[in-house]
Design a protein around this motif. Sequence first.
Motif, mmCIF file in Angstrom:
data_model
loop_
_atom_site.group_PDB
_atom_site.id
_atom_site.type_symbol
_atom_site.label_atom_id
_atom_site.label_comp_id
_atom_site.label_asym_id
_atom_site.label_seq_id
_atom_site.Cartn_x
_atom_site.Cartn_y
_atom_site.Cartn_z
ATOM 1 N N UNK A 79 32.800 39.611 32.586
ATOM 2 C CA UNK A 79 32.539 40.349 31.351
ATOM 3 C C UNK A 79 31.462 39.650 30.518
ATOM 4 N N UNK A 80 31.566 38.310 30.394
ATOM 5 C CA UNK A 80 30.637 37.584 29.533
ATOM 6 C C UNK A 80 29.244 37.467 30.152
ATOM 7 N N UNK A 81 29.173 37.271 31.447
ATOM 8 C CA UNK A 81 27.882 37.013 32.088
ATOM 9 C C UNK A 81 27.200 38.278 32.600
ATOM 10 N N UNK A 82 27.994 39.212 33.115
ATOM 11 C CA UNK A 82 27.402 40.389 33.753
ATOM 12 C C UNK A 82 27.718 41.691 33.042
ATOM 13 N N UNK A 83 28.511 41.605 31.967
ATOM 14 C CA UNK A 83 28.918 42.807 31.237
ATOM 15 C C UNK A 83 29.584 43.830 32.157
ATOM 16 N N UNK A 84 30.440 43.322 33.044
ATOM 17 C CA UNK A 84 31.180 44.187 33.980
ATOM 18 C C UNK A 84 32.632 44.262 33.526
ATOM 19 N N UNK A 85 33.145 45.459 33.430
ATOM 20 C CA UNK A 85 34.541 45.638 33.043
ATOM 21 C C UNK A 85 34.772 45.275 31.593
ATOM 22 N N UNK A 86 35.997 44.864 31.303
ATOM 23 C CA UNK A 86 36.340 44.441 29.951
ATOM 24 C C UNK A 86 37.134 43.140 30.038
ATOM 25 N N UNK A 87 37.148 42.357 28.981
ATOM 26 C CA UNK A 87 37.828 41.054 29.061
ATOM 27 C C UNK A 87 39.342 41.229 29.090
ATOM 28 N N UNK A 88 40.047 40.301 29.719
ATOM 29 C CA UNK A 88 41.513 40.335 29.676
ATOM 30 C C UNK A 88 42.003 40.177 28.243
ATOM 31 N N UNK A 89 43.241 40.553 28.019
ATOM 32 C CA UNK A 89 43.841 40.393 26.700
ATOM 33 C C UNK A 89 43.952 38.913 26.352
ATOM 34 N N UNK A 90 43.893 38.631 25.050
ATOM 35 C CA UNK A 90 43.955 37.232 24.614
ATOM 36 C C UNK A 90 45.220 36.537 25.082
ATOM 37 N N UNK A 91 46.324 37.257 25.111
ATOM 38 C CA UNK A 91 47.576 36.643 25.551
ATOM 39 C C UNK A 91 47.479 36.202 27.006
ATOM 40 N N UNK A 92 46.853 37.030 27.833
ATOM 41 C CA UNK A 92 46.682 36.658 29.238
ATOM 42 C C UNK A 92 45.773 35.445 29.370
ATOM 43 N N UNK A 93 44.715 35.392 28.568
ATOM 44 C CA UNK A 93 43.794 34.266 28.630
ATOM 45 C C UNK A 93 44.469 32.972 28.207
ATOM 46 N N UNK A 94 45.263 33.038 27.139
ATOM 47 C CA UNK A 94 45.982 31.840 26.681
ATOM 48 C C UNK A 94 46.948 31.373 27.753
ATOM 49 N N UNK A 95 47.651 32.316 28.374
ATOM 50 C CA UNK A 95 48.606 31.957 29.422
ATOM 51 C C UNK A 95 47.888 31.329 30.612
ATOM 52 N N UNK A 96 46.718 31.905 30.966
ATOM 53 C CA UNK A 96 45.952 31.335 32.072
ATOM 54 C C UNK A 96 45.459 29.929 31.735
ATOM 55 N N UNK A 97 44.993 29.731 30.511
ATOM 56 C CA UNK A 97 44.541 28.409 30.053
ATOM 57 C C UNK A 97 45.667 27.393 30.216
ATOM 58 N N UNK A 98 46.826 27.722 29.690
ATOM 59 C CA UNK A 98 47.967 26.800 29.747
ATOM 60 C C UNK A 98 48.384 26.538 31.193
ATOM 61 N N UNK A 99 48.361 27.586 32.033
ATOM 62 C CA UNK A 99 48.802 27.419 33.416
ATOM 63 C C UNK A 99 47.892 26.496 34.204
ATOM 64 N N UNK A 100 46.586 26.650 34.035
ATOM 65 C CA UNK A 100 45.644 25.798 34.778
ATOM 66 C C UNK A 100 45.743 24.355 34.306
ATOM 67 N N UNK A 101 45.892 24.164 33.000
ATOM 68 C CA UNK A 101 46.002 22.800 32.472
ATOM 69 C C UNK A 101 47.251 22.122 32.995
ATOM 70 N N UNK A 102 48.377 22.817 32.954
ATOM 71 C CA UNK A 102 49.636 22.215 33.420
ATOM 72 C C UNK A 102 49.598 21.939 34.917
ATOM 73 N N UNK A 103 48.932 22.807 35.693
ATOM 74 C CA UNK A 103 48.860 22.596 37.137
ATOM 75 C C UNK A 103 48.025 21.364 37.491
ATOM 76 N N UNK A 104 47.098 20.987 36.623
ATOM 77 C CA UNK A 104 46.231 19.832 36.881
ATOM 78 C C UNK A 104 46.671 18.588 36.117
ATOM 79 N N UNK A 105 47.836 18.610 35.518
ATOM 80 C CA UNK A 105 48.291 17.467 34.728
ATOM 81 C C UNK A 105 48.416 16.233 35.620
ATOM 82 N N UNK A 106 47.887 15.119 35.153
ATOM 83 C CA UNK A 106 47.907 13.885 35.916
ATOM 84 C C UNK A 106 46.686 13.688 36.811
ATOM 85 N N UNK A 107 45.781 14.653 36.834
ATOM 86 C CA UNK A 107 44.563 14.543 37.649
ATOM 87 C C UNK A 107 43.350 14.927 36.798
ATOM 88 N N UNK A 108 42.189 14.980 37.424
ATOM 89 C CA UNK A 108 40.970 15.362 36.724
ATOM 90 C C UNK A 108 40.636 16.797 37.095
#
Length: 715
Positions: A79-108
């Motif tokens: 959406x941001x780079x190619x203007x394709x589709x529409x962005x996910x809902x903010x709640x989904x983005x926050x959940x994705x942010x938290x999920x990726x961070x927790x999955x990488x906890x203890x590493x880089x």
Amino acid sequence: MRSYTFRLPRRGPRFHLRCSLHYTTPFAPSPPPRKTHPAPPPPPKYLHQPVSHLWNWRRHAPPKSIRRDVIILGQLSRYLNDQIGRPPENEELVKAFCGIVEANEGSIIVDDYAYGLLKVYEHVGGLPIESMRKALSVVYRGATENQVLLARAMFSALRGSPEGGTLIDKDIVMIVHMLSRTGNSAEALEVAEEFSGKFEGLESERVVWGKVLEGFSSEGNEEVLLRTWERLEKSKMEMDQKLCTPLIALYCERGELDRAKMWYQKIVESETGPTASAYVEIIKACLSTRNYAWGSEIMDTFLGERERLHMGKEAWDVVFRWHLTLGADLEKVVELLDMMGRRAEEVETLPSPDMTTINDLLRSGMAVAGPNFPFEDFLSIADSRGFNHDRTTFELKLEHKINQDDTGGALGAYEDLKAESIPRGYHGMEVKRLLRHLCSQPTLDKEIIQTIYTDLLDWGVRIGVETLCSLLRTLLEDCSFKEVIHLLTYENLTNYGKSRIIAQMMSYISSSSTSVEAAWDTYQILYQVFPETTVSQRTELMSLFFDLGRSDMGVMVFQHMRLTRKRNPEKYTYRAALLGVAINRDLEALRVVHNALKLDYQFDPDTRLLNSLMTAYVACGMPARAMEIWENIRRTIQGPDHESIAIALDACSRIPEGIHQAQVLWGQLRAAGYQFTARDYAAYVEALGRNEMWDEGWKIAKEMKGEGVEPDVRL
């Protein structure tokens, strides 16, 4: 004796060679080949790349737990780079942010994910405090630009959060740690100054300032480093003299041991004692400067502080290197290993001797003693302690055997290496060196070379330009031209690599030991695989074939230049071609070059070029045609030069009844006040002599000195 053909695996793009190989009968140069080239390398991967590729799972799929989260990041990127589709809902983005961070906890966290998380933060704005703190914790040990940008954003968000007391000491330590490691020590200093005196614990503040000093030390910024130290010394903060370690490291790196010793004494006088890293830096500096007196003193103190110092793996590596440099024997090394083992038993966190330790010991010994290092004796330490040899061990053994020029031992080490597990992305440096070593031997074992090269291909190792040049030389000398094509089309070469290969092939073509047929086959490959070959290089090859008496080949090289985009003949190319035609007296070749010159719209022929054309026509038995060109020269703005006149006089003498024309030309030039040169006199006298006009020729020769011209050998 049965002929041997060196065959390499046929890999890479299909490549069609249209050239006459040396075994073709009868031999004749072929028409220009169709140019096909290997696929270009993939474009470079930039730091600020979109992350829309993260939701393509064909390669390196992330864990199932975050697969959905990465897909959401990819949707936002599209959406941001190619203007394709529409962005996910903010709640989904926050959940994705938290999920990726927790999955990488203890590493880089990897750079792609760092970029994606940064875009989520910029798009959403507000994120949970703990998730941002965790994001900072999984990125602060990185070093890429996107990782630094994400760390800055998370720290800025935590600092500016409306919730009171959001920042904790750990946050400040993490951001300062990252900034000082990535060349941003000035920014780290600003953060440290802002929070100086506001830390919950004194130890956190010391750690922060220590990181700032380490950053300036690694950057070599002595001025700011000393200014920062003086400020700390004047502050009310209780100083820890261990903060002198970055200053010691700076002066040790520069080899200024007197200043390093001053700061070392300052720590000693404070009765706190230097850190292990300070000892390590001093010992390394003493090794590089060969200051063995102070180094021995430091080493004795270092090994004596067993109760206080935490000697890690790097410290022990330096200890072994020091003693090996000073000529320690096997017994002394075993004694040090026993000491290392005892300390590891006393403190569980300290490293104990293992195969990695022995490998580092062998590497240091090889660096110090070179081929004379008793490798097998020191390797026996591992056997006596029950350590299993690993891939690194066999690589070191392979390197040592090559250094000793022990080909048999090197091949034995290579067989042991092949039995080990070869990791993905294996560099194969020692194996490539073995390949170069085998290619340089007087007696080539081509089957072994073929086997090793096949192994490298199976492991996905790019052999590099140095090894490629060695292997190419072997193939060319063996006249295995088809295998040369497979080799060159498989490797993706840089511009530097291409220039090296082109130079090597030209050297082989120009060698006096290379047959004409082999030289032509090599040129055909060069022309087809490397369109980057310059006009000057092509002109050199063209002249070579003319010099070898093969004007047909020389003209074909000339024609190839005309058919190659952005590699058309220059004026000097035409002159060289015409000179080659004159040497070979090839009238048909002359017509080809002259017709090309007529059709060339790049430039107008100048006097020098027309002189070469006259010379070629004279050499090919057409002096009358040369005189027509002379008339054209006379009508040009530039006019004739001394070379033009000499060629015209020579051409006149070769035309029936043309001596009269030569006499007229000579008289016209004399009347015009033309200053004759020794070459002009020689050409005219030769023309007179060719027509048996000896008396007049002798008369002209005697006039030379009166005109102030000294006779030369040609006259």
